[in-house]
Design an enzyme around this catalytic site. Structure first.
Site, short mmCIF file in Angstrom:
data_model
loop_
_atom_site.label_atom_id
_atom_site.label_comp_id
_atom_site.label_asym_id
_atom_site.label_seq_id
_atom_site.Cartn_x
_atom_site.Cartn_y
_atom_site.Cartn_z
N ASP A 148 9.19 63.47 -30.16
CA ASP A 148 9.70 63.84 -28.82
C ASP A 148 10.11 62.55 -28.12
O ASP A 148 9.45 62.10 -27.19
CB ASP A 148 8.65 64.61 -28.02
CG ASP A 148 9.20 65.05 -26.66
OD1 ASP A 148 10.44 65.02 -26.49
OD2 ASP A 148 8.40 65.39 -25.77
N ILE A 149 11.19 61.96 -28.61
CA ILE A 149 11.61 60.64 -28.15
C ILE A 149 12.57 60.79 -26.98
O ILE A 149 13.67 61.34 -27.12
CB ILE A 149 12.26 59.84 -29.31
CG1 ILE A 149 11.32 59.83 -30.53
CG2 ILE A 149 12.63 58.44 -28.85
CD1 ILE A 149 9.92 59.30 -30.24
N GLU A 150 12.13 60.32 -25.80
CA GLU A 150 12.92 60.54 -24.58
C GLU A 150 13.18 59.27 -23.81
O GLU A 150 13.78 59.30 -22.73
CB GLU A 150 12.20 61.55 -23.68
CG GLU A 150 11.77 62.81 -24.42
CD GLU A 150 11.60 64.02 -23.51
OE1 GLU A 150 12.00 63.95 -22.34
OE2 GLU A 150 11.07 65.03 -23.99
N LEU A 151 12.68 58.14 -24.28
CA LEU A 151 12.90 56.89 -23.54
C LEU A 151 12.82 55.70 -24.50
O LEU A 151 12.47 55.85 -25.67
CB LEU A 151 11.85 56.76 -22.41
CG LEU A 151 10.37 56.83 -22.77
CD1 LEU A 151 9.82 55.49 -23.21
CD2 LEU A 151 9.58 57.32 -21.56
#
Ligand SMILES: *[C@@H]1O[C@H](CO)[C@@H](O)[C@H](O)[C@H]1NC(C)=O
Length: 291
Positions: A148-151
């Site tokens: 869940d890569i968001e930044l």
């Protein structure tokens, strides 16, 4: 290859023509709210097929990785090992349990291919089938890793996916619905991901907005026809408060959207953010008969 060696595509075409729909499961994120009950309680509802434990929100670039399970327990003092029995309990019910890495708040990035390799080893030894003197979730062996890569940096996640897949574990991913996903697009194109729960929320151009299902359905068709993945899940907020936008009333989902998207052989089910909001709102109970 002989002419008759691959009958499956023909069967899919035939079933699609006669209007077959596929059955799915519900994937849930657990771990970011101490008031959502235990993992065992979540699995005992019988509503979920996959649980993502969220999040390992610090890793890479030489940092000592950190697990964050909000008010559930305190990883450094060892109190999260109590969930080992819960994980095994969920798995005994046939539920796949993954560790979700990343999230909306944290400090993570992969500085190089070598860094990706070292993070993959850490994950294997600490949460999967390897061995380590420090296992914050105890000796339970998780089924895989969810991205869940968001930044942070967009780089090297395809290498992490490849190193992890070499260990033979499941890979999940939670990209945003615009294609390609800024952080996970390259990793997804490897085709190594088993479960892709696309976030169809906080993104009005590809999500449900103002009672209009057109953008969501068009985006779903692009995901299921252009992104190589095992199964695609429709990722949704379990309550209006669970996201900035994109909540779909259960009756709209079951009457207008699921009947359409279930026609894809890539359909895996629905992903919900999160167990806390699902517990408050009873969303999975309202939709499970149609998933
Ligand atoms: C729904 O959205 C689509 C795409 O933005 C638009 O073309 C259509 O007119 C909208 N339908 C309604 C009923 O507003």
């Amino acid at each position: 290859m002989t002419k008759n060696s691959h009958p499956l595509p023909l069967i899919f075409i035939f079933l699609t023509l006669i209007g077959t729909s596929y059955a799915g499961g519900i994937a849930i994120y657990w771990g970011q709210n101490g008031n959502e009950g235990t993992l065992s309680e979540a699995c005992a509802t019988g509503k979920y097929s996959h649980v993502n434990i969220a999040f390992l929100n610090k890793f890479g670039n030489g940092q000592t990785p950190e697990l964050n399970l909000a008010g559930h327990c305190d990883p450094p003092s060892g109190t999260c090992t109590k969930f080992s029995a819960d994980i095994k309990d969920c798995q005994s019910k046939g539920i796949k349990v993954l560790l979700s890495i990343g999230g909306g708040v944290g400090s993570y990035s992969l500085s190089s291919v070598e860094d990706a390799r070292s993070v993959s080893k850490f994950l294997w030894n600490t949460f999967l089938g390897g061995k380590s003197s420090s296992r914050p979730l105890g000796d339970a062996v998780l089924d895989g890793i969810d991205f869940d890569i968001e930044l942070g940096s967009t780089q090297n996640y395809e290498h992490l996916a490849r190193f992890l897949k070499n260990y033979g574990v499941y890979l999940g991913a939670a990209p945003q619905c615009p294609i390609p996903d800024k952080f996970l697009g390259t990793a997804l194109n490897t085709g190594l991901f088993d479960f892709v729960w696309v976030q169809f929320y906080n993104n009005p151009p590809c999500a449900y907005a103002n009672g209009n299902i057109t953008n969501l359905v068009n985006s779903w068709k692009r995901w299921t026809t252009t992104v190589p993945a095992g199964k695609i899940f429709l990722g949704l907020p379990a309550a209006t408060e669970a996201a900035g936008s994109g909540f779909i009333p259960a009756n709209v989902l079951t009457s207008q959207i699921l009947p359409v998207i279930k026609k894809s052989p890539k359909y895996g089910g629905v992903m919900l953010w999160s167990r806390f909001y699902d517990l408050q709102n009873g969303y999975s109970t309202s939709i499970i008969g149609s998933v």
